[in-house]
Scaffold this active site. Sequence first.
Site, PDB file in Angstrom:
ATOM      1  N   GLY A  35      30.268  84.512  31.643  1.00  0.00           N
ATOM      2  CA  GLY A  35      29.137  85.201  31.027  1.00  0.00           C
ATOM      3  C   GLY A  35      27.941  85.464  31.918  1.00  0.00           C
ATOM      4  O   GLY A  35      27.012  86.162  31.502  1.00  0.00           O
ATOM      5  N   GLU A  93      34.364  80.064  33.995  1.00  0.00           N
ATOM      6  CA  GLU A  93      35.274  81.196  33.804  1.00  0.00           C
ATOM      7  C   GLU A  93      34.562  82.515  34.094  1.00  0.00           C
ATOM      8  O   GLU A  93      34.474  83.383  33.230  1.00  0.00           O
ATOM      9  CB  GLU A  93      35.786  81.222  32.359  1.00  0.00           C
ATOM     10  CG  GLU A  93      36.502  79.962  31.927  1.00  0.00           C
ATOM     11  CD  GLU A  93      36.817  79.926  30.430  1.00  0.00           C
ATOM     12  OE1 GLU A  93      37.674  79.136  30.026  1.00  0.00           O
ATOM     13  OE2 GLU A  93      36.196  80.690  29.670  1.00  0.00           O
ATOM     14  N   PRO A  94      34.042  82.682  35.298  1.00  0.00           N
ATOM     15  CA  PRO A  94      33.292  83.903  35.585  1.00  0.00           C
ATOM     16  C   PRO A  94      34.221  85.093  35.758  1.00  0.00           C
ATOM     17  O   PRO A  94      35.311  84.981  36.317  1.00  0.00           O
ATOM     18  CB  PRO A  94      32.615  83.570  36.923  1.00  0.00           C
ATOM     19  CG  PRO A  94      33.590  82.654  37.590  1.00  0.00           C
ATOM     20  CD  PRO A  94      34.174  81.812  36.480  1.00  0.00           C
ATOM     21  N   GLY A  95      33.808  86.225  35.256  1.00  0.00           N
ATOM     22  CA  GLY A  95      34.536  87.469  35.502  1.00  0.00           C
ATOM     23  C   GLY A  95      33.582  88.440  36.171  1.00  0.00           C
ATOM     24  O   GLY A  95      33.569  88.628  37.395  1.00  0.00           O
ATOM     25  N   ARG A  96      32.721  89.009  35.335  1.00  0.00           N
ATOM     26  CA  ARG A  96      31.761  90.017  35.785  1.00  0.00           C
ATOM     27  C   ARG A  96      30.958  89.584  37.019  1.00  0.00           C
ATOM     28  O   ARG A  96      30.740  90.372  37.936  1.00  0.00           O
ATOM     29  CB  ARG A  96      30.800  90.299  34.627  1.00  0.00           C
ATOM     30  CG  ARG A  96      29.944  91.523  34.799  1.00  0.00           C
ATOM     31  CD  ARG A  96      28.899  91.594  33.677  1.00  0.00           C
ATOM     32  NE  ARG A  96      29.440  91.379  32.356  1.00  0.00           N
ATOM     33  CZ  ARG A  96      29.810  92.351  31.521  1.00  0.00           C
ATOM     34  NH1 ARG A  96      29.692  93.609  31.882  1.00  0.00           N
ATOM     35  NH2 ARG A  96      30.280  92.070  30.329  1.00  0.00           N
ATOM     36  N   TYR A 124      29.731 100.386  24.611  1.00  0.00           N
ATOM     37  CA  TYR A 124      28.572  99.507  24.428  1.00  0.00           C
ATOM     38  C   TYR A 124      27.252 100.192  24.725  1.00  0.00           C
ATOM     39  O   TYR A 124      26.221  99.523  24.769  1.00  0.00           O
ATOM     40  CB  TYR A 124      28.602  98.332  25.415  1.00  0.00           C
ATOM     41  CG  TYR A 124      29.856  97.534  25.578  1.00  0.00           C
ATOM     42  CD1 TYR A 124      30.477  96.931  24.493  1.00  0.00           C
ATOM     43  CD2 TYR A 124      30.384  97.309  26.845  1.00  0.00           C
ATOM     44  CE1 TYR A 124      31.606  96.141  24.676  1.00  0.00           C
ATOM     45  CE2 TYR A 124      31.504  96.518  27.033  1.00  0.00           C
ATOM     46  CZ  TYR A 124      32.112  95.941  25.942  1.00  0.00           C
ATOM     47  OH  TYR A 124      33.206  95.155  26.131  1.00  0.00           O
ATOM     48  N   CYS A 175      37.939 115.189  25.206  1.00  0.00           N
ATOM     49  CA  CYS A 175      37.484 115.880  24.010  1.00  0.00           C
ATOM     50  C   CYS A 175      36.902 114.906  22.995  1.00  0.00           C
ATOM     51  O   CYS A 175      37.510 114.620  21.964  1.00  0.00           O
ATOM     52  CB  CYS A 175      38.634 116.691  23.422  1.00  0.00           C
ATOM     53  SG  CYS A 175      39.176 117.931  24.596  1.00  0.00           S
ATOM     54  N   GLU A 176      35.741 114.377  23.308  1.00  0.00           N
ATOM     55  CA  GLU A 176      34.978 113.478  22.442  1.00  0.00           C
ATOM     56  C   GLU A 176      33.518 113.607  22.871  1.00  0.00           C
ATOM     57  O   GLU A 176      33.222 113.540  24.067  1.00  0.00           O
ATOM     58  CB  GLU A 176      35.364 112.001  22.682  1.00  0.00           C
ATOM     59  CG  GLU A 176      36.775 111.605  22.354  1.00  0.00           C
ATOM     60  CD  GLU A 176      36.985 111.208  20.906  1.00  0.00           C
ATOM     61  OE1 GLU A 176      35.991 111.077  20.150  1.00  0.00           O
ATOM     62  OE2 GLU A 176      38.158 111.052  20.534  1.00  0.00           O
ATOM     63  N   TYR A 234      35.557  95.085  33.853  1.00  0.00           N
ATOM     64  CA  TYR A 234      35.794  95.803  32.594  1.00  0.00           C
ATOM     65  C   TYR A 234      35.795  97.314  32.824  1.00  0.00           C
ATOM     66  O   TYR A 234      35.362  98.087  31.974  1.00  0.00           O
ATOM     67  CB  TYR A 234      34.758  95.381  31.529  1.00  0.00           C
ATOM     68  CG  TYR A 234      34.712  93.879  31.372  1.00  0.00           C
ATOM     69  CD1 TYR A 234      35.750  93.214  30.720  1.00  0.00           C
ATOM     70  CD2 TYR A 234      33.691  93.106  31.938  1.00  0.00           C
ATOM     71  CE1 TYR A 234      35.757  91.824  30.610  1.00  0.00           C
ATOM     72  CE2 TYR A 234      33.685  91.724  31.841  1.00  0.00           C
ATOM     73  CZ  TYR A 234      34.719  91.092  31.181  1.00  0.00           C
ATOM     74  OH  TYR A 234      34.722  89.715  31.089  1.00  0.00           O
TER      75      TYR A 234
HETATM   76  C1  LIG Z   1      35.717  87.390  28.743  1.00  0.00           C
HETATM   77  C2  LIG Z   1      35.734  85.934  28.937  1.00  0.00           C
HETATM   78  C3  LIG Z   1      35.191  85.353  30.095  1.00  0.00           C
HETATM   79  C4  LIG Z   1      34.527  86.148  31.196  1.00  0.00           C
HETATM   80  O1  LIG Z   1      33.297  86.656  30.843  1.00  0.00           O
HETATM   81  P1  LIG Z   1      32.341  87.311  31.972  1.00  0.00           P
HETATM   82  O2  LIG Z   1      31.155  87.739  31.201  1.00  0.00           O
HETATM   83  O3  LIG Z   1      33.057  88.429  32.590  1.00  0.00           O
HETATM   84  O4  LIG Z   1      32.012  86.226  32.939  1.00  0.00           O
HETATM   85  C5  LIG Z   1      35.281  83.987  30.238  1.00  0.00           C
HETATM   86  N1  LIG Z   1      35.864  83.217  29.295  1.00  0.00           N
HETATM   87  C6  LIG Z   1      36.390  83.729  28.160  1.00  0.00           C
HETATM   88  C7  LIG Z   1      37.026  82.839  27.179  1.00  0.00           C
HETATM   89  C8  LIG Z   1      36.343  85.102  27.950  1.00  0.00           C
HETATM   90  O5  LIG Z   1      36.863  85.617  26.832  1.00  0.00           O
END
Ligand SMILES: *Cc1c(COP(=O)(O)O)cnc(C)c1O
Length: 425
Positions: free
Chosen positions: A239, A273-276, A316, A354-355, A383
Amino acid sequence: MDAFSYAGGSLRIEGVSAAAIADAVGTPVYVYSARTVREHYRKLDAAFSELPRIICFSIKSNSCLALLKILADEGAGFDVVSGGELFRAMRVGADPRKVVFAGVGKSDEEIETALKAGILMFNVESEEELENVDRIAGRLGATAPVALRLNPDVDPHTHGYISTGKIENKFGLDLKRAGALVAASGRFGNVRIVGVHAHIGSQITEVEPYAEALDRVGDFLRCNRSAKAPMEYLDAGGGFGIFYRGGEAQPAEAFAHVMVPRIKPLGCTLILEPGRFIVGNAGVLLTRVRYVKTSPTKRFIIVDAGMNDLIRPSLYGAFHEVWPVDAGELPPSRGGPVAAAPGYGRADVVGPICESGDFLAKDRPMPEVKRGELLCVFSAGAYGFTMSSNYNSRPRAPEVLVEGDKFRVVRRRETYEDLVSHETV
Ligand SMILES: *Cc1c(COP(=O)(O)O)cnc(C)c1O
């Protein structure tokens, strides 16, 4: 040094000209900087170095195998939310003991596959799921390591669609139910409650929600720990926000500053659990202008990337900086010319779908651009491709990885044959 620069007047990604990539591979195309991915991972890892930790990259943010391989080589674990993501993690040689599996609706097949793979733990989100994991583990003669996903009921101050830790969200167990579940866990002979998990949302740009969530999770952990539920792991989710407009993000140390002192006394191994945070600003989407047209009230820049390639603006109302590859200087969000600079008329950057909801940017100050010019959509590493689709029967864009002064296609552009290859008539 930032891997995205306008050295020489035209966008470069590490040592490679963005225009050269677009010429070679075509547009639209996603381009990732390997160096940036490594740097972001290392920054986060360093910020939490006081704690025993596993950084589990969230595959749903970017599931490109070449990027996953880079992260696996860095020592990262993975956060998966489906059997398909687990398959990807295994494909790049991930250590299953560093894989966590989250999600409210895991199938029996997914649970079984993950158990057989020997993952670190399941983040369990309901009583019924715990029962089901227990049943499947029993059938396999295994013990399933689980963390209870808590819903700490905090407001992460982010977009409603990406808030997950408020009590009205579908995720996790409220603290009361979770406590009752731990107390009743003697009923489940084939699971071991090895931790707790809380992921409160995405694109969080304040540290307070983490402090608040961890206070609640910490209290829960202290009250509910036992021999049956040793809770060695505290999974704080992902997050951490990034900058899209410029300046809104916090460095990893700011989060660590409030999180580390709250976790240290618990004696847990931290899981993140970093993604972004890792990939968001490591990738861009390059797109070419097809047409420019003006209506009585607006200038429309019609490009070859649409909502099927990058849905975040449509879904979003997300902001992505869009700027010409040959603009000569960085865009406003990256410290370039002031947004209101004279001569920059405002424009909508829209796709060919087409939206009416198909747009990448709305009402932006933009230099004049012409048909055929290249634009860069910034902050598109998270994403972006993973949420892309074939809507309007558009083949999905390729993915390119830049390392130093080299680039390579790590996912080829889909063809029309690919589009119909799963169908029969
Ligand atoms: C989507 C998700 C993440 C990653 O979130 P980011 O905002 O990209 O860091 C981590 N843990 C869980 C369970 C998720 O669903």
